[in-house]
Design a protein around this motif. Structure first.
Motif, PDB file in Angstrom:
ATOM      1  N   PRO A 190       0.825  -1.210   0.000  1.00  0.00           N
ATOM      2  CA  PRO A 190       0.000   0.000   0.000  1.00  0.00           C
ATOM      3  C   PRO A 190       0.857   1.257   0.000  1.00  0.00           C
ATOM      4  CG  PRO A 190       0.163  -0.869   2.216  1.00  0.00           C
ATOM      5  CD  PRO A 190       0.901  -1.843   1.344  1.00  0.00           C
ATOM      6  N   HIS A 191       0.278   2.363  -0.425  1.00  0.00           N
ATOM      7  CA  HIS A 191       0.969   3.652  -0.484  1.00  0.00           C
ATOM      8  C   HIS A 191       0.148   4.663   0.300  1.00  0.00           C
ATOM      9  CE1 HIS A 191       2.773   7.338  -2.002  1.00  0.00           C
ATOM     10  NE2 HIS A 191       3.705   6.629  -2.617  1.00  0.00           N
ATOM     11  N   PRO A 192       0.784   5.472   1.149  1.00  0.00           N
ATOM     12  CA  PRO A 192       0.019   6.402   1.995  1.00  0.00           C
ATOM     13  C   PRO A 192      -0.741   7.471   1.218  1.00  0.00           C
ATOM     14  CG  PRO A 192       2.375   6.804   2.191  1.00  0.00           C
ATOM     15  CD  PRO A 192       2.230   5.517   1.469  1.00  0.00           C
ATOM     16  N   GLN A 193      -0.291   7.777  -0.019  1.00  0.00           N
ATOM     17  CA  GLN A 193      -0.970   8.799  -0.822  1.00  0.00           C
ATOM     18  C   GLN A 193      -1.761   8.175  -1.970  1.00  0.00           C
ATOM     19  OE1 GLN A 193      -1.172  11.868   0.098  1.00  0.00           O
ATOM     20  NE2 GLN A 193       0.327  11.795   1.750  1.00  0.00           N
ATOM     21  N   ASP A 194      -2.326   6.991  -1.722  1.00  0.00           N
ATOM     22  CA  ASP A 194      -3.077   6.278  -2.750  1.00  0.00           C
ATOM     23  C   ASP A 194      -4.495   6.833  -2.856  1.00  0.00           C
ATOM     24  OD1 ASP A 194      -3.857   4.509  -4.658  1.00  0.00           O
ATOM     25  OD2 ASP A 194      -3.680   2.705  -3.426  1.00  0.00           O
ATOM     26  N   TRP A 195      -4.601   8.079  -3.333  1.00  0.00           N
ATOM     27  CA  TRP A 195      -5.896   8.727  -3.493  1.00  0.00           C
ATOM     28  C   TRP A 195      -5.926   9.517  -4.797  1.00  0.00           C
ATOM     29  CZ3 TRP A 195      -5.887  13.973  -4.157  1.00  0.00           C
ATOM     30  CH2 TRP A 195      -4.780  14.680  -3.670  1.00  0.00           C
ATOM     31  N   ALA A 196      -7.115   9.732  -5.305  1.00  0.00           N
ATOM     32  CA  ALA A 196      -7.284  10.534  -6.514  1.00  0.00           C
ATOM     33  C   ALA A 196      -8.662  11.178  -6.495  1.00  0.00           C
ATOM     34  CB  ALA A 196      -7.130   9.674  -7.765  1.00  0.00           C
ATOM     35  N   THR A 317      -6.330   4.222   2.688  1.00  0.00           N
ATOM     36  CA  THR A 317      -5.689   5.533   2.699  1.00  0.00           C
ATOM     37  C   THR A 317      -6.487   6.450   3.606  1.00  0.00           C
ATOM     38  OG1 THR A 317      -4.946   5.223   0.422  1.00  0.00           O
ATOM     39  CG2 THR A 317      -4.972   7.478   1.264  1.00  0.00           C
ATOM     40  N   ASN A 318      -5.798   7.115   4.505  1.00  0.00           N
ATOM     41  CA  ASN A 318      -6.457   8.041   5.423  1.00  0.00           C
ATOM     42  C   ASN A 318      -6.931   9.264   4.648  1.00  0.00           C
ATOM     43  OD1 ASN A 318      -7.222   9.749   7.565  1.00  0.00           O
ATOM     44  ND2 ASN A 318      -5.650   8.894   8.895  1.00  0.00           N
ATOM     45  N   VAL A 319      -8.212   9.598   4.749  1.00  0.00           N
ATOM     46  CA  VAL A 319      -8.745  10.731   4.012  1.00  0.00           C
ATOM     47  C   VAL A 319      -8.120  12.043   4.490  1.00  0.00           C
ATOM     48  CG1 VAL A 319     -10.726  11.383   5.448  1.00  0.00           C
ATOM     49  CG2 VAL A 319     -10.916  11.516   2.958  1.00  0.00           C
ATOM     50  N   ALA A 320      -7.450  12.012   5.635  1.00  0.00           N
ATOM     51  CA  ALA A 320      -6.745  13.201   6.119  1.00  0.00           C
ATOM     52  C   ALA A 320      -5.702  13.668   5.105  1.00  0.00           C
ATOM     53  CB  ALA A 320      -6.075  12.919   7.461  1.00  0.00           C
ATOM     54  N   ASN A 321      -5.125  12.730   4.333  1.00  0.00           N
ATOM     55  CA  ASN A 321      -4.145  13.100   3.312  1.00  0.00           C
ATOM     56  C   ASN A 321      -4.789  13.910   2.196  1.00  0.00           C
ATOM     57  OD1 ASN A 321      -2.128  11.672   4.680  1.00  0.00           O
ATOM     58  ND2 ASN A 321      -2.610   9.773   3.613  1.00  0.00           N
ATOM     59  N   VAL A 322      -6.015  13.547   1.836  1.00  0.00           N
ATOM     60  CA  VAL A 322      -6.740  14.278   0.800  1.00  0.00           C
ATOM     61  C   VAL A 322      -7.115  15.663   1.302  1.00  0.00           C
ATOM     62  CG1 VAL A 322      -8.675  14.193  -0.804  1.00  0.00           C
ATOM     63  CG2 VAL A 322      -7.664  12.055   0.041  1.00  0.00           C
ATOM     64  N   TRP A 325      -4.172  18.030   1.354  1.00  0.00           N
ATOM     65  CA  TRP A 325      -3.827  18.573   0.034  1.00  0.00           C
ATOM     66  C   TRP A 325      -4.822  19.643  -0.393  1.00  0.00           C
ATOM     67  CZ3 TRP A 325      -6.207  18.888  -4.729  1.00  0.00           C
ATOM     68  CH2 TRP A 325      -5.389  19.400  -5.762  1.00  0.00           C
ATOM     69  N   LEU A 326      -6.105  19.392  -0.192  1.00  0.00           N
ATOM     70  CA  LEU A 326      -7.116  20.369  -0.564  1.00  0.00           C
ATOM     71  C   LEU A 326      -6.893  21.697   0.167  1.00  0.00           C
ATOM     72  CD1 LEU A 326     -10.235  18.034  -0.629  1.00  0.00           C
ATOM     73  CD2 LEU A 326      -9.337  19.290  -2.586  1.00  0.00           C
ATOM     74  N   ARG A 327      -6.576  21.593   1.460  1.00  0.00           N
ATOM     75  CA  ARG A 327      -6.332  22.811   2.225  1.00  0.00           C
ATOM     76  C   ARG A 327      -5.078  23.534   1.739  1.00  0.00           C
ATOM     77  NH1 ARG A 327      -8.040  19.944   7.927  1.00  0.00           N
ATOM     78  NH2 ARG A 327     -10.268  20.459   7.807  1.00  0.00           N
ATOM     79  N   SER A 328      -4.084  22.768   1.301  1.00  0.00           N
ATOM     80  CA  SER A 328      -2.859  23.388   0.787  1.00  0.00           C
ATOM     81  C   SER A 328      -3.112  24.140  -0.516  1.00  0.00           C
ATOM     82  CB  SER A 328      -1.784  22.319   0.555  1.00  0.00           C
ATOM     83  OG  SER A 328      -2.064  21.547  -0.603  1.00  0.00           O
TER      84      SER A 328
END
Length: 331
Positions: A190-196, A317-322, A325-328
């Motif tokens: 798995p990858h911690p940034q596995d989101w799109a 994947t923790n949605v906190a990563n998404v 990024w959105l906040r950034s």
């Protein structure tokens, strides 16, 4: 945090801060004594996906955080009940999934993704509407981990149940988006940034509804076992022999495991005990806060025994990563 990558086919610079995307399939990778299976799966479905029309994206606004900080008991959708049994029994007997047959919101916001691979074969994942024309899924449903390039085409079939849609004209094409990683740093799951996040060519959220995002601390997730629900289109589900009203075949009705849990964390990747197999990649793990559903994690992979097929760990994947990024991006 690793910056998100963009897939943007002839989009103007004016919309660079707006969300864009692309496509993927996934295979099997040996990992230690088990079989690490990312949960996209090649299927014998449509022979290909047509080219998507380009369009401008829309800005995504994060919803206000709920005032409640305690995960509530899940509100169950309509479903056909399967046999609930112990974890020490064979996979066919301990499977907690049931067909999700609800066409009401918020369940209607979940749909099947069909991707065209570089070989021209179709593959499937799961996605969820999070805005009028945006869906959330895995990066490995968007990018080939070996070539680090997006796959050429993808379509979204909202609320597909028994191979039936509310309206087949609602099938949407992906026309752009962003993904958390292109797997250049780590090809194996798995990858911690596995989101799109993908942009669709139709504002389906207006008809099918949307589900918001909510980042929760690991303590909150661990201290509320049995409060989560996972929905996804698995390649092995539903079995028409077991669920006789689902003769359309497997991966054409979403499976649902309610009352499951986040069980831990490994290298910032969440561990969970929700049952799913290949094709359920990108499936939302949903928690209820303040009476509303939120996506708190994104189902991504499982570590299964290659002999028995029994999973020893499921990853998300923790949605906190998404959200980070959105906040950034000033969203």
């Amino acid at each position: 945090m690793q910056p998100a990558h963009r897939f943007s086919s002839r989009f103007s610079n004016k919309f660079q801060k707006w969300l864009r995307l692309g496509v993927i399939s996934a295979g099997l990778i040996l990992a230690g004594n088990g079989l690490l299976r990312v949960q996209a799966d090649t299927t014998t479905g449509p022979s290909g996906v047509g080219s998507a029309d380009q369009r401008q994206g829309i800005r995504f606004t994060l919803p206000a955080a709920p005032t409640a900080s305690t995960l509530e008991t899940p509100i169950a959708p309509e479903a056909e009940r399967g046999i609930i049994c112990g974890r020490d029994q064979p996979p066919a007997e301990c499977d907690d999934r049931v067909p999700m047959i609800d066409r009401r919101q918020p369940w209607s916001a979940i749909g099947r993704l069909v991707m065209q691979t570089t070989t021209g074969e179709p593959s499937i994942c799961t996605g969820t509407l999070i805005a009028d024309d945006l869906i959330l899924t895995n990066a490995h449903c968007v990018v080939d981990p070996d070539t680090h390039q997006p796959y050429p085409a993808i379509k979204f079939e909202p609320n597909l149940i028994n191979d039936t849609l509310v309206d087949r004209q609602d099938i949407a094409q992906v026309v752009g988006g962003v993904y958390g990683t292109d797997f250049s740093d780590q090809a194996e799951p798995p990858h911690p940034q596995d989101w799109a996040i993908a942009i669709l060519d139709k504002p389906l959220g207006r008809r099918y509804g949307t589900i918001g995002l909510q980042d929760l601390s690991l303590d909150v997730l661990l201290n509320h076992p049995g409060r989560l629900t996972l929905v996804g289109y698995s390649f092995d589900f539903p079995d028409p022999a077991k669920f006789r009203s689902f003769q359309a075949g497997k991966a054409k009705t979403p499976g649902m495991h309610e009352n499951c849990s986040v069980t831990g964390e490994r290298n910032t990747i969440l561990l969970h005990d929700c049952d799913m197999r290949g094709g359920a990649s990108g499936g939302p793990i949903i928690g209820w806060l303040g009476g509303k559903p939120y996506i708190v994690a994104i189902n991504s992979a499982e570590l299964a025994n290659p002999t028995t097929g029994i999973g020893s760990a499921n990853y998300a994947t923790n949605v906190a990563n998404v959200v980070a990024w959105l906040r950034s991006q000033g969203q």
